[in-house]
Design an enzyme around this catalytic site. Structure first.
Site, mmCIF file in Angstrom:
data_model
loop_
_atom_site.group_PDB
_atom_site.id
_atom_site.type_symbol
_atom_site.label_atom_id
_atom_site.label_comp_id
_atom_site.label_asym_id
_atom_site.label_seq_id
_atom_site.Cartn_x
_atom_site.Cartn_y
_atom_site.Cartn_z
ATOM 1 N N LYS A 33 -11.130 -4.633 -4.238
ATOM 2 C CA LYS A 33 -11.961 -3.482 -4.639
ATOM 3 C C LYS A 33 -11.175 -2.475 -5.457
ATOM 4 O O LYS A 33 -11.738 -1.686 -6.191
ATOM 5 C CB LYS A 33 -12.598 -2.829 -3.417
ATOM 6 C CG LYS A 33 -11.591 -2.368 -2.410
ATOM 7 C CD LYS A 33 -12.235 -2.012 -1.099
ATOM 8 C CE LYS A 33 -11.210 -1.932 0.005
ATOM 9 N NZ LYS A 33 -11.029 -3.163 0.752
ATOM 10 N N LYS B 227 -5.143 -11.071 -6.875
ATOM 11 C CA LYS B 227 -6.316 -11.398 -6.067
ATOM 12 C C LYS B 227 -7.439 -10.403 -6.350
ATOM 13 O O LYS B 227 -7.180 -9.235 -6.686
ATOM 14 C CB LYS B 227 -5.971 -11.432 -4.578
ATOM 15 C CG LYS B 227 -5.758 -10.092 -3.960
ATOM 16 C CD LYS B 227 -5.683 -10.160 -2.438
ATOM 17 C CE LYS B 227 -5.538 -8.740 -1.904
ATOM 18 N NZ LYS B 227 -5.357 -8.611 -0.493
ATOM 19 N N LYS C 220 0.807 -1.224 0.000
ATOM 20 C CA LYS C 220 0.000 0.000 0.000
ATOM 21 C C LYS C 220 0.836 1.267 0.000
ATOM 22 O O LYS C 220 0.377 2.314 -0.446
ATOM 23 C CB LYS C 220 -0.977 0.003 1.185
ATOM 24 C CG LYS C 220 -2.095 -0.994 1.019
ATOM 25 C CD LYS C 220 -3.289 -0.643 1.897
ATOM 26 C CE LYS C 220 -4.457 -1.562 1.578
ATOM 27 N NZ LYS C 220 -5.607 -1.332 2.460
HETATM 28 P P1 TYM Z 1 -10.458 -7.072 4.175
HETATM 29 O O1 TYM Z 1 -11.529 -6.108 4.527
HETATM 30 O O2 TYM Z 1 -9.467 -6.687 3.150
HETATM 31 O O3 TYM Z 1 -11.090 -8.452 3.721
HETATM 32 C C1 TYM Z 1 -12.126 -9.088 4.457
HETATM 33 C C2 TYM Z 1 -11.984 -10.590 4.349
HETATM 34 O O4 TYM Z 1 -12.072 -11.010 2.983
HETATM 35 C C3 TYM Z 1 -10.951 -11.811 2.651
HETATM 36 N N1 TYM Z 1 -10.584 -11.565 1.243
HETATM 37 C C4 TYM Z 1 -10.450 -12.521 0.314
HETATM 38 N N2 TYM Z 1 -10.598 -13.846 0.381
HETATM 39 C C5 TYM Z 1 -10.411 -14.557 -0.765
HETATM 40 N N3 TYM Z 1 -10.093 -13.993 -1.945
HETATM 41 C C6 TYM Z 1 -9.921 -12.661 -2.068
HETATM 42 N N4 TYM Z 1 -9.628 -12.113 -3.230
HETATM 43 C C7 TYM Z 1 -10.108 -11.854 -0.889
HETATM 44 N N5 TYM Z 1 -10.040 -10.522 -0.648
HETATM 45 C C8 TYM Z 1 -10.333 -10.367 0.664
HETATM 46 C C9 TYM Z 1 -9.851 -11.355 3.591
HETATM 47 O O5 TYM Z 1 -8.854 -12.339 3.745
HETATM 48 C C10 TYM Z 1 -10.630 -11.097 4.871
HETATM 49 O O6 TYM Z 1 -10.837 -12.302 5.582
HETATM 50 N N6 TYM Z 1 -7.325 -6.420 7.996
HETATM 51 C C11 TYM Z 1 -8.586 -7.041 7.602
HETATM 52 C C12 TYM Z 1 -9.770 -6.603 8.444
HETATM 53 C C13 TYM Z 1 -9.588 -6.829 9.896
HETATM 54 C C14 TYM Z 1 -9.636 -8.079 10.573
HETATM 55 C C15 TYM Z 1 -9.400 -7.794 11.941
HETATM 56 C C16 TYM Z 1 -9.859 -9.388 10.151
HETATM 57 C C17 TYM Z 1 -9.326 -5.864 10.829
HETATM 58 N N7 TYM Z 1 -9.217 -6.438 12.067
HETATM 59 C C18 TYM Z 1 -9.381 -8.808 12.908
HETATM 60 C C19 TYM Z 1 -9.828 -10.401 11.109
HETATM 61 C C20 TYM Z 1 -9.588 -10.110 12.463
HETATM 62 C C21 TYM Z 1 -8.864 -6.661 6.161
HETATM 63 O O7 TYM Z 1 -8.450 -5.641 5.695
HETATM 64 O O8 TYM Z 1 -9.694 -7.523 5.498
#
Ligand code: TYM
Length: 332
Positions: A198, A195, A112
């Site tokens: 968004k 992957k 990022k």
């Molecule tokens: P985030 O918001 O980017 O994504 C949410 C969840 O979706 C999964 N994910 C995917 N899985 C499969 N293929 C993809 N292309 C794909 N893109 C996203 C992510 O692995 C995630 O499970 N840092 C985290 C949010 C967060 C969090 C936490 C998660 C903050 N605190 C505590 C678990 C526990 C995030 O940005 O996910």
């Protein structure tokens, strides 16, 4: 009951298919077996600039999609991160336990900050993994159901839990990342080695859960495949076809091994039609229920208030112990 915790950032109007298949589907499955906590990490979203009105709206929309996707608020705890101030308090303590080099090695920060250069990256982006570790460790979960891209962050949470326990006495449970065998990595339909995200280069690579069925079907049917004609699973040489098979596996409940023979002698077009139909059938009810829930924001907020107070009970207990163990003066 053992516990799980997870969250998704409210940084878009809709969850995408990666979020849905990589995370939400497994959250829903986990509810019977686990005491589950699902939250909307709005404090994570402000690590990059956000429009305030949009952030508010997206926070509700994200919560609505959790419920529409099958999170049962009577059974599980659903809340918004900023409603539980203990997250920020614990994050500070964990930040003070993290090495600068250790934080610098987080691949998400490297990705990022690569665009604008480290000099211009926000410090919040840098300390993000420590806030995430706080989110997790606060609830003493056994598991954290996430997609593959969150593996390194969960690993840091484990490291920090062990470090804290070692230095200050047994305080945190050391959680496991629960990463599904199928669906943990859904790829962009136009660039199937990247992957799904968004921030996709072309919107055609992205399937949003709240998109209309026609758009979803169209994007799947124009997914990039390859010049071969045989439907086979080969991540390296046939990333597009493999991605479609992975998607179909999760939404159909079959394994890739079961699916491949069904396409013997058939063309890619057949596979695409089936994937499009299966995905549309899976997300259509989620979209409809989300719309209904958003028609009554007051009811949604009421549910989030209940969730926040349930979450705070657990959070206050952990934070109290942490403060005591690090040596903060207790009064009275
Ligand atoms: P985030 O918001 O980017 O994504 C949410 C969840 O979706 C999964 N994910 C995917 N899985 C499969 N293929 C993809 N292309 C794909 N893109 C996203 C992510 O692995 C995630 O499970 N840092 C985290 C949010 C967060 C969090 C936490 C998660 C903050 N605190 C505590 C678990 C526990 C995030 O940005 O996910």
């Amino acid at each position: 009951r053992p516990r799980v915790l997870s969250g998704m950032q409210p940084s878009a109007d809709s969850l995408h298919l990666g979020n849905y298949l990589g995370a939400l589907v497994n959250w829903v499955k986990s509810q019977d077996q686990y005491d589950a906590f699902f939250f909307v990490p709005d404090m994570h979203a402000i690590t990059v600039p956000q429009d305030p009105a949009e952030l508010r709206e997206r926070t509700r929309r994200t919560a609505a999609q959790y419920i529409a996707g099958g999170i049962d608020v009577d059974q599980s705890t659903l809340f918004v991160q900023s409603h539980v101030p203990e997250h920020a308090q614990l994050a500070w303590v964990l930040t003070c336990l993290t090495g600068f080099g250790e934080a610098s090695r987080m691949t998400q920060f490297k990705d990022k900050s690569a665009k604008g250069g480290v000099e211009n990256a926000g410090v919040g982006l840098f300390t993000y993994p420590m806030l995430m570790a706080a989110d997790i460790l606060m609830y003493q979960p056994h598991g954290v159901p996430v997609g593959d891209d969150q593996r390194q962050h969960v690993e840091l949470a484990r490291t920090l839990a062990n470090r804290f326990n070692h230095r200050f006495g047994e305080t945190f449970r050391v959680p496991e990342a629960f990463i599904p065998e199928e669906g943990a990595r859904i790829y962009d339909l136009q660039q199937p080695t990247k992957k799904m995200s968004k921030s996709a280069e072309s919107p055609n690579g992205l399937i949003n859960v709240l998109d209309d069925s026609k758009t979803i079907a169209k994007r799947i049917k124009s997914a990039v495949t390859d010049t071969d004609t045989v439907v086979a699973y080969d991540r390296e040489n046939k990333p597009g076809v493999s991605n479609l098979l992975d998607i179909l596996a999760v939404v159909s409940g079959k394994t890739v091994e079961q699916l491949v023979p069904e396409y013997e002698g058939k063309m890619y077009g057949h596979l695409k039609v089936d994937v499009a139909e299966a995905v549309v059938a899976a997300v259509e009810p989620v979209r409809e229920r989300t719309k209904q829930l958003l028609d009554d924001p007051a009811e949604l907020d009421r549910l989030l208030a209940i969730g926040a107070s349930k979450a705070r009970e657990v959070a206050a207990r952990t934070l109290d112990e942490v403060y005591r163990n690090v040596g903060f003066l207790q009064l009275g």
